[in-house]
Design a protein around this motif. Sequence first.
Motif, PDB file in Angstrom:
ATOM      1  N   MET A 129     -12.730 -12.466  -4.491  1.00  0.00           N
ATOM      2  CA  MET A 129     -12.357 -12.855  -3.145  1.00  0.00           C
ATOM      3  C   MET A 129     -10.977 -12.337  -2.764  1.00  0.00           C
ATOM      4  SD  MET A 129     -13.846 -16.720  -2.673  1.00  0.00           S
ATOM      5  CE  MET A 129     -12.937 -17.429  -4.039  1.00  0.00           C
ATOM      6  N   ILE A 130     -10.230 -11.791  -3.720  1.00  0.00           N
ATOM      7  CA  ILE A 130      -8.920 -11.234  -3.472  1.00  0.00           C
ATOM      8  C   ILE A 130      -8.998  -9.722  -3.603  1.00  0.00           C
ATOM      9  CG2 ILE A 130      -6.518 -11.203  -4.177  1.00  0.00           C
ATOM     10  CD1 ILE A 130      -7.404 -13.846  -3.014  1.00  0.00           C
ATOM     11  N   ASP A 131      -8.545  -9.025  -2.564  1.00  0.00           N
ATOM     12  CA  ASP A 131      -8.550  -7.566  -2.588  1.00  0.00           C
ATOM     13  C   ASP A 131      -7.492  -7.083  -3.580  1.00  0.00           C
ATOM     14  OD1 ASP A 131      -8.518  -4.840  -2.054  1.00  0.00           O
ATOM     15  OD2 ASP A 131      -8.943  -5.141   0.070  1.00  0.00           O
ATOM     16  N   LYS A 132      -7.915  -6.314  -4.577  1.00  0.00           N
ATOM     17  CA  LYS A 132      -6.987  -5.830  -5.597  1.00  0.00           C
ATOM     18  C   LYS A 132      -5.942  -4.881  -5.031  1.00  0.00           C
ATOM     19  CE  LYS A 132     -10.362  -6.284  -9.371  1.00  0.00           C
ATOM     20  NZ  LYS A 132     -11.119  -5.572 -10.425  1.00  0.00           N
ATOM     21  N   ARG A 133      -6.235  -4.293  -3.890  1.00  0.00           N
ATOM     22  CA  ARG A 133      -5.265  -3.380  -3.278  1.00  0.00           C
ATOM     23  C   ARG A 133      -4.028  -4.119  -2.773  1.00  0.00           C
ATOM     24  NH1 ARG A 133      -9.414  -0.335   0.696  1.00  0.00           N
ATOM     25  NH2 ARG A 133     -10.056  -2.525   0.934  1.00  0.00           N
ATOM     26  N   LEU A 134      -4.119  -5.455  -2.688  1.00  0.00           N
ATOM     27  CA  LEU A 134      -2.953  -6.243  -2.303  1.00  0.00           C
ATOM     28  C   LEU A 134      -1.785  -6.025  -3.260  1.00  0.00           C
ATOM     29  CD1 LEU A 134      -4.413  -9.725  -1.279  1.00  0.00           C
ATOM     30  CD2 LEU A 134      -3.043  -8.218   0.149  1.00  0.00           C
ATOM     31  N   PHE A 135      -2.115  -5.889  -4.532  1.00  0.00           N
ATOM     32  CA  PHE A 135      -1.070  -5.794  -5.548  1.00  0.00           C
ATOM     33  C   PHE A 135      -0.429  -4.406  -5.594  1.00  0.00           C
ATOM     34  CE2 PHE A 135      -4.171  -8.982  -6.905  1.00  0.00           C
ATOM     35  CZ  PHE A 135      -3.350 -10.096  -6.965  1.00  0.00           C
ATOM     36  N   LYS A 136      -0.923  -3.485  -4.750  1.00  0.00           N
ATOM     37  CA  LYS A 136      -0.322  -2.159  -4.660  1.00  0.00           C
ATOM     38  C   LYS A 136       0.586  -2.021  -3.449  1.00  0.00           C
ATOM     39  CE  LYS A 136      -4.204   0.080  -7.038  1.00  0.00           C
ATOM     40  NZ  LYS A 136      -5.249   1.139  -6.964  1.00  0.00           N
ATOM     41  N   LEU A 137       0.788  -3.125  -2.730  1.00  0.00           N
ATOM     42  CA  LEU A 137       1.687  -3.088  -1.585  1.00  0.00           C
ATOM     43  C   LEU A 137       3.127  -2.862  -2.039  1.00  0.00           C
ATOM     44  CD1 LEU A 137       0.256  -6.060   0.518  1.00  0.00           C
ATOM     45  CD2 LEU A 137       0.118  -3.627   1.086  1.00  0.00           C
ATOM     46  N   PRO A 138       3.985  -2.357  -1.159  1.00  0.00           N
ATOM     47  CA  PRO A 138       5.385  -2.108  -1.545  1.00  0.00           C
ATOM     48  C   PRO A 138       6.074  -3.390  -2.022  1.00  0.00           C
ATOM     49  CG  PRO A 138       4.872  -1.042   0.537  1.00  0.00           C
ATOM     50  CD  PRO A 138       3.688  -1.893   0.199  1.00  0.00           C
ATOM     51  N   LYS A 139       6.805  -3.292  -3.121  1.00  0.00           N
ATOM     52  CA  LYS A 139       7.584  -4.392  -3.700  1.00  0.00           C
ATOM     53  C   LYS A 139       6.727  -5.600  -4.046  1.00  0.00           C
ATOM     54  CE  LYS A 139      11.821  -3.073  -1.235  1.00  0.00           C
ATOM     55  NZ  LYS A 139      12.894  -3.522  -0.336  1.00  0.00           N
ATOM     56  N   ALA A 140       5.431  -5.391  -4.286  1.00  0.00           N
ATOM     57  CA  ALA A 140       4.549  -6.516  -4.599  1.00  0.00           C
ATOM     58  C   ALA A 140       4.908  -7.140  -5.947  1.00  0.00           C
ATOM     59  CB  ALA A 140       3.093  -6.056  -4.600  1.00  0.00           C
ATOM     60  N   LYS A 141       5.274  -6.332  -6.931  1.00  0.00           N
ATOM     61  CA  LYS A 141       5.590  -6.867  -8.249  1.00  0.00           C
ATOM     62  C   LYS A 141       6.861  -7.713  -8.221  1.00  0.00           C
ATOM     63  CE  LYS A 141       3.310  -3.119 -10.793  1.00  0.00           C
ATOM     64  NZ  LYS A 141       3.474  -2.026 -11.784  1.00  0.00           N
ATOM     65  N   ILE A 142       7.870  -7.255  -7.479  1.00  0.00           N
ATOM     66  CA  ILE A 142       9.100  -8.035  -7.353  1.00  0.00           C
ATOM     67  C   ILE A 142       8.819  -9.363  -6.666  1.00  0.00           C
ATOM     68  CG2 ILE A 142      11.408  -8.069  -6.323  1.00  0.00           C
ATOM     69  CD1 ILE A 142      11.451  -5.041  -6.570  1.00  0.00           C
ATOM     70  N   MET A 143       8.013  -9.304  -5.613  1.00  0.00           N
ATOM     71  CA  MET A 143       7.668 -10.517  -4.880  1.00  0.00           C
ATOM     72  C   MET A 143       6.890 -11.495  -5.748  1.00  0.00           C
ATOM     73  SD  MET A 143       4.723 -11.852  -3.260  1.00  0.00           S
ATOM     74  CE  MET A 143       3.770 -10.383  -2.938  1.00  0.00           C
ATOM     75  N   LEU A 144       5.943 -11.000  -6.551  1.00  0.00           N
ATOM     76  CA  LEU A 144       5.158 -11.873  -7.427  1.00  0.00           C
ATOM     77  C   LEU A 144       6.035 -12.503  -8.509  1.00  0.00           C
ATOM     78  CD1 LEU A 144       1.918  -9.721  -7.835  1.00  0.00           C
ATOM     79  CD2 LEU A 144       2.167 -11.839  -6.544  1.00  0.00           C
ATOM     80  N   ALA A 145       6.981 -11.739  -9.058  1.00  0.00           N
ATOM     81  CA  ALA A 145       7.890 -12.303 -10.053  1.00  0.00           C
ATOM     82  C   ALA A 145       8.757 -13.398  -9.440  1.00  0.00           C
ATOM     83  CB  ALA A 145       8.762 -11.192 -10.632  1.00  0.00           C
ATOM     84  N   MET A 146       9.235 -13.182  -8.226  1.00  0.00           N
ATOM     85  CA  MET A 146      10.023 -14.188  -7.528  1.00  0.00           C
ATOM     86  C   MET A 146       9.204 -15.457  -7.289  1.00  0.00           C
ATOM     87  SD  MET A 146      12.851 -15.076  -5.936  1.00  0.00           S
ATOM     88  CE  MET A 146      13.778 -13.602  -5.504  1.00  0.00           C
ATOM     89  N   LEU A 147       7.967 -15.287  -6.832  1.00  0.00           N
ATOM     90  CA  LEU A 147       7.106 -16.444  -6.582  1.00  0.00           C
ATOM     91  C   LEU A 147       6.793 -17.193  -7.875  1.00  0.00           C
ATOM     92  CD1 LEU A 147       4.505 -15.183  -3.943  1.00  0.00           C
ATOM     93  CD2 LEU A 147       6.389 -16.784  -3.599  1.00  0.00           C
ATOM     94  N   ALA A 148       6.558 -16.467  -8.969  1.00  0.00           N
ATOM     95  CA  ALA A 148       6.255 -17.120 -10.240  1.00  0.00           C
ATOM     96  C   ALA A 148       7.428 -18.000 -10.686  1.00  0.00           C
ATOM     97  CB  ALA A 148       5.940 -16.076 -11.305  1.00  0.00           C
ATOM     98  N   GLY A 149       8.652 -17.481 -10.562  1.00  0.00           N
ATOM     99  CA  GLY A 149       9.820 -18.288 -10.913  1.00  0.00           C
ATOM    100  C   GLY A 149       9.952 -19.508 -10.033  1.00  0.00           C
ATOM    101  N   LEU A 150       9.725 -19.346  -8.730  1.00  0.00           N
ATOM    102  CA  LEU A 150       9.811 -20.478  -7.810  1.00  0.00           C
ATOM    103  C   LEU A 150       8.743 -21.524  -8.111  1.00  0.00           C
ATOM    104  CD1 LEU A 150      10.479 -18.648  -4.417  1.00  0.00           C
ATOM    105  CD2 LEU A 150      12.092 -20.025  -5.719  1.00  0.00           C
ATOM    106  N   MET A 151       7.526 -21.068  -8.466  1.00  0.00           N
ATOM    107  CA  MET A 151       6.450 -22.015  -8.727  1.00  0.00           C
ATOM    108  C   MET A 151       6.679 -22.794 -10.018  1.00  0.00           C
ATOM    109  SD  MET A 151       4.631 -22.075  -6.170  1.00  0.00           S
ATOM    110  CE  MET A 151       4.458 -21.103  -4.682  1.00  0.00           C
TER     111      MET A 151
END
Length: 440
Positions: free
Chosen positions: A1-23
Amino acid sequence: MIDKRLFKLPKAKIMLAMLAGLMFLQAFAILGQGIFLARAIVGSWKRQPFTEIAQDVLLFLIFYLLRQGINWFQKWYMNRYANQTTTLLRQQLLNKTYDGGIALVSRIGTGNLVSTLLDGMDEISNYLSLIFPKLIALAIVPWVILIYIFTLNALSGWILLLVFPLLILFMIILGTAAQSKATKQYAGYVKLQNQFVDALRGLSTLKVLGLARRYGNIVYKNSENYRKKTMGVLRVAILSTFTLDFFTTLSIAMIAMFLGIGLINGNLILYPSLVILILSPEYFLPIRDFGNDFHATLNGKNALGQIFDILAFPTTPQEDQLSSFTWNNDSTLVAKNLSFNYSHVDQSKFTVNKNAKMSGVVKKKTMHKTSQHTADELRNINLNLTGFQKVGIIGPTGAGKTTLMRILAGFLTPHLKDDNFTINGQTLAQLNQKNWQNQI
């Protein structure tokens, strides 16, 4: 249900790392909030003076404010990321539209392209700002809470653990159904957009031909079909919300019942039981939020998927092989075995009748079928033109006259890349030539 191309967006890895720390930080804030709230309530139940429970109340407020602060920062950060990403996607889409030209616009429709650049970007921004935080929260927060509950009472932990996969299963089933209906609804939306733009562009012609009222009835029928599809999506979304609420409420009620029986029998004490009861709704909150926001962002998901498809659309770069060429009375254009078809085609027939110096036999081709829009297929078309002639291309609506003209103007590229055209003895694969288009 999640498009894998989402994770190829610009700065997606930095954003995911930031969200993981916040969560992770938010999960521990939830634990602290539940623990000190339970301690304050137990102290009040035991009629302790406020001075003894004031520290617990203060710590509860600190963790509560920490959680709200994390939520505020997360929303600000994701809105900023979503706006930056949609701005970049809009620019890439505009550049792709200029590069793709008529070939791209013919494939997706003018109305659809305009709507994607305007309303679609708002839907995508909302989708990006919601889907990533909910996804990361679902992957982190419940499991931190579950581990702590297992340390307090194993039975409650097992109940929560066993119900969670059931919720995931129902969410997948209902989510798949909602996605299917939303895709059909979005296709109807695209059809309505393209038809609206076509109606505006041809309104004067429709009035002259006396077809305005008939075309209005067609627009009305399409809008009614779109309304019915939208109601179908809403029915599935409401059913999904009811299912999530029903099973989460049922599981919390089961935990409350077992905890109550344990307290009555003297097997449990009040403090850990109260902590478990406070944290149980927090355990289910991420999956409920994810389910609700999944339905709320389906249009954004479809719009983003379409943008990914548009950006992946192959374009032919402009060439400059005819830099010293000028068309005159002695110039010749020979086209051999031209073949072309759009991605989505409808049932029709293609006929070319020769007129003036156009050579070649009549071609009849059967079209394939689709639910998107009408387009034409050309196969093995041969032309032989000389000088400044008047040439007529004759055929019924949808036969491929415009498609052939777009190929000759260099806006569309034939499928066979070798030796399609010969101009004054020079062989060319396609007519997307700078000097040729300047003279056209």
